[in-house]
Design a protein around this motif. Sequence first.
Motif, PDB file in Angstrom:
ATOM      1  N   THR A 143       0.810  -1.217   0.000  1.00  0.00           N
ATOM      2  CA  THR A 143       0.000   0.000   0.000  1.00  0.00           C
ATOM      3  C   THR A 143       0.841   1.265   0.000  1.00  0.00           C
ATOM      4  N   ALA A 144       2.148   1.127   0.200  1.00  0.00           N
ATOM      5  CA  ALA A 144       3.077   2.260   0.286  1.00  0.00           C
ATOM      6  C   ALA A 144       2.633   3.245   1.361  1.00  0.00           C
ATOM      7  N   LYS A 145       2.124   2.720   2.483  1.00  0.00           N
ATOM      8  CA  LYS A 145       1.706   3.557   3.601  1.00  0.00           C
ATOM      9  C   LYS A 145       2.573   3.260   4.802  1.00  0.00           C
ATOM     10  N   VAL A 146       2.757   4.284   5.620  1.00  0.00           N
ATOM     11  CA  VAL A 146       3.540   4.124   6.838  1.00  0.00           C
ATOM     12  C   VAL A 146       2.668   4.506   8.027  1.00  0.00           C
ATOM     13  N   GLU A 147       2.812   3.758   9.127  1.00  0.00           N
ATOM     14  CA  GLU A 147       2.072   4.079  10.331  1.00  0.00           C
ATOM     15  C   GLU A 147       2.958   3.846  11.536  1.00  0.00           C
ATOM     16  N   GLU A 148       2.727   4.626  12.555  1.00  0.00           N
ATOM     17  CA  GLU A 148       3.528   4.486  13.768  1.00  0.00           C
ATOM     18  C   GLU A 148       3.150   3.190  14.464  1.00  0.00           C
ATOM     19  N   THR A 149       4.159   2.473  14.898  1.00  0.00           N
ATOM     20  CA  THR A 149       3.940   1.208  15.598  1.00  0.00           C
ATOM     21  C   THR A 149       4.753   1.222  16.887  1.00  0.00           C
ATOM     22  N   GLY A 150       4.491   0.275  17.732  1.00  0.00           N
ATOM     23  CA  GLY A 150       5.178   0.245  19.020  1.00  0.00           C
ATOM     24  C   GLY A 150       6.380  -0.667  19.073  1.00  0.00           C
ATOM     25  N   THR A 151       6.596  -1.494  18.064  1.00  0.00           N
ATOM     26  CA  THR A 151       7.695  -2.443  18.091  1.00  0.00           C
ATOM     27  C   THR A 151       8.947  -1.797  17.544  1.00  0.00           C
ATOM     28  N   ALA A 152       9.989  -1.767  18.339  1.00  0.00           N
ATOM     29  CA  ALA A 152      11.244  -1.149  17.912  1.00  0.00           C
ATOM     30  C   ALA A 152      12.054  -2.128  17.075  1.00  0.00           C
ATOM     31  N   ALA A 153      12.725  -1.589  16.083  1.00  0.00           N
ATOM     32  CA  ALA A 153      13.614  -2.386  15.243  1.00  0.00           C
ATOM     33  C   ALA A 153      15.052  -2.053  15.602  1.00  0.00           C
ATOM     34  N   SER A 154      15.942  -3.003  15.418  1.00  0.00           N
ATOM     35  CA  SER A 154      17.348  -2.737  15.702  1.00  0.00           C
ATOM     36  C   SER A 154      18.208  -3.407  14.649  1.00  0.00           C
ATOM     37  N   GLY A 155      19.385  -2.830  14.418  1.00  0.00           N
ATOM     38  CA  GLY A 155      20.368  -3.417  13.516  1.00  0.00           C
ATOM     39  C   GLY A 155      20.068  -3.214  12.044  1.00  0.00           C
ATOM     40  N   ASN A 156      21.007  -3.623  11.205  1.00  0.00           N
ATOM     41  CA  ASN A 156      20.901  -3.603   9.739  1.00  0.00           C
ATOM     42  C   ASN A 156      20.536  -2.226   9.182  1.00  0.00           C
ATOM     43  N   THR A 157      21.176  -1.193   9.698  1.00  0.00           N
ATOM     44  CA  THR A 157      20.782   0.158   9.316  1.00  0.00           C
ATOM     45  C   THR A 157      21.469   0.668   8.053  1.00  0.00           C
ATOM     46  N   ASP A 158      22.565   0.071   7.638  1.00  0.00           N
ATOM     47  CA  ASP A 158      23.276   0.553   6.455  1.00  0.00           C
ATOM     48  C   ASP A 158      22.743  -0.162   5.211  1.00  0.00           C
ATOM     49  N   ILE A 159      21.700   0.397   4.626  1.00  0.00           N
ATOM     50  CA  ILE A 159      21.000  -0.244   3.506  1.00  0.00           C
ATOM     51  C   ILE A 159      21.939  -0.459   2.322  1.00  0.00           C
ATOM     52  N   ALA A 160      22.827   0.485   2.069  1.00  0.00           N
ATOM     53  CA  ALA A 160      23.718   0.386   0.909  1.00  0.00           C
ATOM     54  C   ALA A 160      24.681  -0.791   1.012  1.00  0.00           C
ATOM     55  N   SER A 161      24.985  -1.239   2.210  1.00  0.00           N
ATOM     56  CA  SER A 161      25.950  -2.335   2.374  1.00  0.00           C
ATOM     57  C   SER A 161      25.301  -3.714   2.384  1.00  0.00           C
ATOM     58  N   TRP A 162      23.987  -3.777   2.242  1.00  0.00           N
ATOM     59  CA  TRP A 162      23.317  -5.072   2.240  1.00  0.00           C
ATOM     60  C   TRP A 162      23.765  -5.900   1.046  1.00  0.00           C
ATOM     61  N   LYS A 163      23.835  -7.200   1.255  1.00  0.00           N
ATOM     62  CA  LYS A 163      24.176  -8.147   0.193  1.00  0.00           C
ATOM     63  C   LYS A 163      23.047  -9.178   0.102  1.00  0.00           C
ATOM     64  N   VAL A 164      23.080 -10.023  -0.924  1.00  0.00           N
ATOM     65  CA  VAL A 164      22.025 -11.030  -1.072  1.00  0.00           C
ATOM     66  C   VAL A 164      22.015 -11.990   0.108  1.00  0.00           C
ATOM     67  N   SER A 165      23.153 -12.138   0.791  1.00  0.00           N
ATOM     68  CA  SER A 165      23.235 -13.057   1.925  1.00  0.00           C
ATOM     69  C   SER A 165      22.951 -12.372   3.259  1.00  0.00           C
ATOM     70  N   THR A 166      22.672 -11.068   3.268  1.00  0.00           N
ATOM     71  CA  THR A 166      22.345 -10.369   4.507  1.00  0.00           C
ATOM     72  C   THR A 166      21.042 -10.934   5.062  1.00  0.00           C
ATOM     73  N   THR A 167      21.060 -11.303   6.333  1.00  0.00           N
ATOM     74  CA  THR A 167      19.891 -11.913   6.958  1.00  0.00           C
ATOM     75  C   THR A 167      19.163 -10.894   7.820  1.00  0.00           C
ATOM     76  N   ILE A 168      17.871 -10.762   7.603  1.00  0.00           N
ATOM     77  CA  ILE A 168      17.006  -9.919   8.426  1.00  0.00           C
ATOM     78  C   ILE A 168      15.806 -10.762   8.816  1.00  0.00           C
ATOM     79  N   ASN A 169      15.590 -10.883  10.116  1.00  0.00           N
ATOM     80  CA  ASN A 169      14.482 -11.698  10.641  1.00  0.00           C
ATOM     81  C   ASN A 169      14.499 -13.118  10.098  1.00  0.00           C
ATOM     82  N   GLY A 170      15.660 -13.702   9.987  1.00  0.00           N
ATOM     83  CA  GLY A 170      15.774 -15.098   9.614  1.00  0.00           C
ATOM     84  C   GLY A 170      15.738 -15.410   8.130  1.00  0.00           C
ATOM     85  N   LYS A 171      15.654 -14.405   7.269  1.00  0.00           N
ATOM     86  CA  LYS A 171      15.653 -14.656   5.830  1.00  0.00           C
ATOM     87  C   LYS A 171      16.745 -13.838   5.175  1.00  0.00           C
ATOM     88  N   GLU A 172      17.341 -14.427   4.154  1.00  0.00           N
ATOM     89  CA  GLU A 172      18.325 -13.693   3.374  1.00  0.00           C
ATOM     90  C   GLU A 172      17.606 -12.778   2.394  1.00  0.00           C
TER      91      GLU A 172
END
Length: 155
Positions: free
Chosen positions: A92-121
């Motif tokens: 939907t390309a919509k954003v809403e405020e949520t209460g769950t905080a995210a951490s890590g993986n902040t450098d989007i440009a350095s991501w690779k195909v093998s970068t794992t986020i929440n258990g998936k590459e």
Amino acid sequence: MFKKLKNSKKGFTLAELLIVVAIIGVLVAISIPIFTSQLRKARLATNQANARAGYAAAVAQALDANTDTSTTKGDKDVATSKNLTYTYTVSTAKVEETGTAASGNTDIASWKVSTTINGKELGDATAKAWVITIDPNGGVVGINATWTTTTTPNP
């Protein structure tokens, strides 16, 4: 010297057909890993683009909330001194405020195909939503993904 037979049949021999099939098999065997690699790279690029869009939308939402001169915006308190977490839904390309905080993986440009986020590459699937936590100055504190669950159909 040689006479042409009236009933001569034209066509390929079994050996010729087997050679052609073997060549096609070798070409397919070479191309499958190449296509798979390109598909993983495309999924990575999609995830990076969606995460960047989610970050931009989260920052815009936070800036919009912080420009309100009152202490409340709607029925929510606007706290400019805390980290804010937003969920960006890709479909939907919509954003809403949520209460769950995210951490890590902040450098989007350095991501690779093998970068794992929440258990998936990132090369294996495309995320359906991105959870972005930003600090009051707009800096990224954390980025996390929500993946589409795959279910097997009932027989």
